[in-house]
Design an enzyme around this catalytic site. Structure first.
Site, PDB file in Angstrom:
ATOM      1  N   ASN A   1     -17.670 -26.136  35.455  1.00  0.00           N
ATOM      2  CA  ASN A   1     -17.554 -27.504  34.947  1.00  0.00           C
ATOM      3  C   ASN A   1     -18.339 -27.584  33.644  1.00  0.00           C
ATOM      4  O   ASN A   1     -19.568 -27.574  33.655  1.00  0.00           O
ATOM      5  CB  ASN A   1     -18.103 -28.482  35.989  1.00  0.00           C
ATOM      6  CG  ASN A   1     -18.177 -29.903  35.475  1.00  0.00           C
ATOM      7  OD1 ASN A   1     -17.722 -30.205  34.380  1.00  0.00           O
ATOM      8  ND2 ASN A   1     -18.760 -30.784  36.280  1.00  0.00           N
TER       9      ASN A   1
ATOM     10  N   ASN B   1     -16.128 -43.282  38.969  1.00  0.00           N
ATOM     11  CA  ASN B   1     -17.207 -42.739  39.793  1.00  0.00           C
ATOM     12  C   ASN B   1     -18.379 -42.334  38.931  1.00  0.00           C
ATOM     13  O   ASN B   1     -18.226 -41.905  37.787  1.00  0.00           O
ATOM     14  CB  ASN B   1     -16.718 -41.564  40.661  1.00  0.00           C
ATOM     15  CG  ASN B   1     -16.857 -40.237  39.947  1.00  0.00           C
ATOM     16  OD1 ASN B   1     -17.921 -39.619  39.921  1.00  0.00           O
ATOM     17  ND2 ASN B   1     -15.770 -39.797  39.311  1.00  0.00           N
TER      18      ASN B   1
ATOM     19  N   THR C   1      -8.642 -37.854  43.507  1.00  0.00           N
ATOM     20  CA  THR C   1      -8.782 -39.217  44.009  1.00  0.00           C
ATOM     21  C   THR C   1      -7.823 -39.539  45.160  1.00  0.00           C
ATOM     22  O   THR C   1      -8.164 -40.332  46.048  1.00  0.00           O
ATOM     23  CB  THR C   1      -8.574 -40.199  42.824  1.00  0.00           C
ATOM     24  OG1 THR C   1      -9.562 -39.882  41.843  1.00  0.00           O
ATOM     25  CG2 THR C   1      -8.741 -41.637  43.239  1.00  0.00           C
TER      26      THR C   1
ATOM     27  N   ASN D   1     -11.114 -32.806  33.513  1.00  0.00           N
ATOM     28  CA  ASN D   1     -12.096 -33.614  34.239  1.00  0.00           C
ATOM     29  C   ASN D   1     -11.779 -35.113  34.059  1.00  0.00           C
ATOM     30  O   ASN D   1     -10.746 -35.472  33.499  1.00  0.00           O
ATOM     31  CB  ASN D   1     -13.497 -33.279  33.721  1.00  0.00           C
ATOM     32  CG  ASN D   1     -14.524 -33.324  34.843  1.00  0.00           C
ATOM     33  OD1 ASN D   1     -14.537 -34.266  35.626  1.00  0.00           O
ATOM     34  ND2 ASN D   1     -15.379 -32.329  34.917  1.00  0.00           N
TER      35      ASN D   1
ATOM     36  N   CYS E   1     -20.707 -31.126  31.010  1.00  0.00           N
ATOM     37  CA  CYS E   1     -22.097 -31.480  31.296  1.00  0.00           C
ATOM     38  C   CYS E   1     -22.899 -31.468  30.003  1.00  0.00           C
ATOM     39  O   CYS E   1     -22.601 -30.683  29.100  1.00  0.00           O
ATOM     40  CB  CYS E   1     -22.723 -30.434  32.222  1.00  0.00           C
ATOM     41  SG  CYS E   1     -22.048 -30.480  33.856  1.00  0.00           S
TER      42      CYS E   1
ATOM     43  N   GLY F   1      -4.788 -37.508  38.612  1.00  0.00           N
ATOM     44  CA  GLY F   1      -3.910 -38.570  39.095  1.00  0.00           C
ATOM     45  C   GLY F   1      -2.749 -38.161  39.967  1.00  0.00           C
ATOM     46  O   GLY F   1      -1.851 -38.964  40.231  1.00  0.00           O
TER      47      GLY F   1
ATOM     48  N   VAL G   1     -21.314 -40.285  40.505  1.00  0.00           N
ATOM     49  CA  VAL G   1     -22.004 -39.695  41.657  1.00  0.00           C
ATOM     50  C   VAL G   1     -23.280 -38.985  41.191  1.00  0.00           C
ATOM     51  O   VAL G   1     -24.229 -38.798  41.951  1.00  0.00           O
ATOM     52  CB  VAL G   1     -21.045 -38.717  42.392  1.00  0.00           C
ATOM     53  CG1 VAL G   1     -21.766 -37.956  43.482  1.00  0.00           C
ATOM     54  CG2 VAL G   1     -19.860 -39.477  42.974  1.00  0.00           C
TER      55      VAL G   1
END
Ligand SMILES: Cc1cc2nc3c(=O)[nH]c(=O)nc-3n(C[C@H](O)[C@H](O)[C@H](O)COP(=O)(O)O)c2cc1C
Length: 315
Positions: free
Chosen positions: A135, A77, A275, A201, A138, A253, A79
């Site tokens: 998070n 991904n 996911t 992550n 970054c 996962g 996004v």
């Protein structure tokens, strides 16, 4: 919050620092919107909780399409951290979320220390949140784009600043898997005041369309998630567990109850599901319900009976 299952006294409740969750299954950031998008499919009140899409100081439009691309046993991904911005979240999403009896963790990100602090400052004044998840995968624009989460000193700085800003609520720190020594990073986050560590992550990765020679994503690269990453992240959780006392939330996962049990056995206190919600939006609820049945069959009545089982047997 304590919930004893009808299957026969299996107690799924779990303590993450000061926070008690009714079960150890949370939906992961970026894969469950702001929760509300899933409320007609999932009984939010039956989850251990969920983590919101990452929130930034200002709204972000995100990356060009395509943003998702299937890969063997996983998904890529890019996004681009699209979100409505922290103020719109507080004004429009939180008032509706407050109607549910579920634990809401706000995922926070930024490109400078000040960004992180400002997002938390806005959230501190709002009702209806149980905690924050930082998070740190970054780029720090003031340090040449180096990831906050890849350097112990930067981890200490960003977690320390967020800790000061987050005086009202627990602070979870979501680690990047792309580090040489996750134990070192985990200790840095723990010492700077993290109440829990989410490990981990997505993994930076890429996929091409060989006919055009172009990326399958609108971006050149993306983050790999899904079953393909589970064995790698499982090892990171184990390494983190050996390095720190802080509770760990395993993330990567998870699709089955067996995956959940593996994460708990290497030392996670809870598990997030990402996911898997794309193929089955009810995945987190299904796992929470399935966990009760499997534990009952195994004659395990509290999670502490299996947590750290691997550590105990491999000392
Ligand atoms: C489409 C998508 C969007 C994501 N957005 C975020 C995000 O905004 N913030 C964040 O911390 N993690 C984000 N993640 C990472 C997930 O929370 C999770 O760490 C990762 O997908 C691994 O778990 P999984 O294999 O169960 O999906 C995103 C993942 C996906 C697939």
């Amino acid at each position: 919050m304590r919930e004893v299952s009808s299957a026969g006294a299996v107690d799924l409740s779990v303590q993450i620092g000061a926070l008690r969750l009714r079960n150890p299954i949370l939906a992961a950031s970026g894969t469950f919107g702001y929760g509300l998008e899933f409320a007609h499919l999932v009984d939010l009140n039956r989850l251990g909780g969920f983590v919101t899409k990452g929130l930034s100081r200002e709204p972000i439009e995100g990356a060009p399409p395509p943003r998702l691309c299937p890969t063997p046993s996983g998904m890529l991904n890019a996004v681009g951290l699209q979100n409505v911005g922290v103020r719109a979240f507080v004004a429009e999403k939180l008032p509706v979320l407050r109607k549910f009896d579920t634990t809401v963790i706000a995922n926070v990100f930024g490109y400078t220390l000040e960004d992180y602090v400002e997002v938390i400052r806005v959230l501190e004044d709002a009702e209806g949140l149980a905690g924050y998840e930082l998070n740190i995968s970054c780029p720090n624009v003031k340090k040449g784009g180096m990831q906050f989460g890849s350097d112990p000193t930067m981890v200490a700085e960003v977690v320390g600043a967020a800790r000061k800003a987050a005086s009202k609520r627990p602070l979870w720190v979501k680690l990047s898997p792309l580090v040489t020594d996750i134990g070192l990073i985990a200790r840095s986050a723990e010492e700077a005041g993290a109440d829990a560590l989410t490990v981990a992550n997505t993994y930076p990765a890429m996929a091409l369309d060989h006919r055009t020679g172009k990326s399958c994503l609108g971006n050149q690269t993306g983050g790999l998630s899904g079953p393909a990453i589970k064995p790698i992240t499982l090892k990171l959780v184990w390494e983190t567990r050996k390095a720190v006392k802080t509770p760990i939330i395993g993330l990567g996962g998870t699709e089955t109850v067996e995956d959940v049990l593996e994460y708990l056995e290497v030392g996670a206190s809870a598990v997030q599901v990402g996911t898997a919600s794309f193929t089955d939006p009810r995945a987190s609820q299904r796992l929470a319900e399935g966990l009760v049945r499997v534990l009952f069959e195994l004659k395990v009545f509290t999670l502490s009976e299996i947590r750290d089982k691997f550590l105990a047997e491999n000392d």
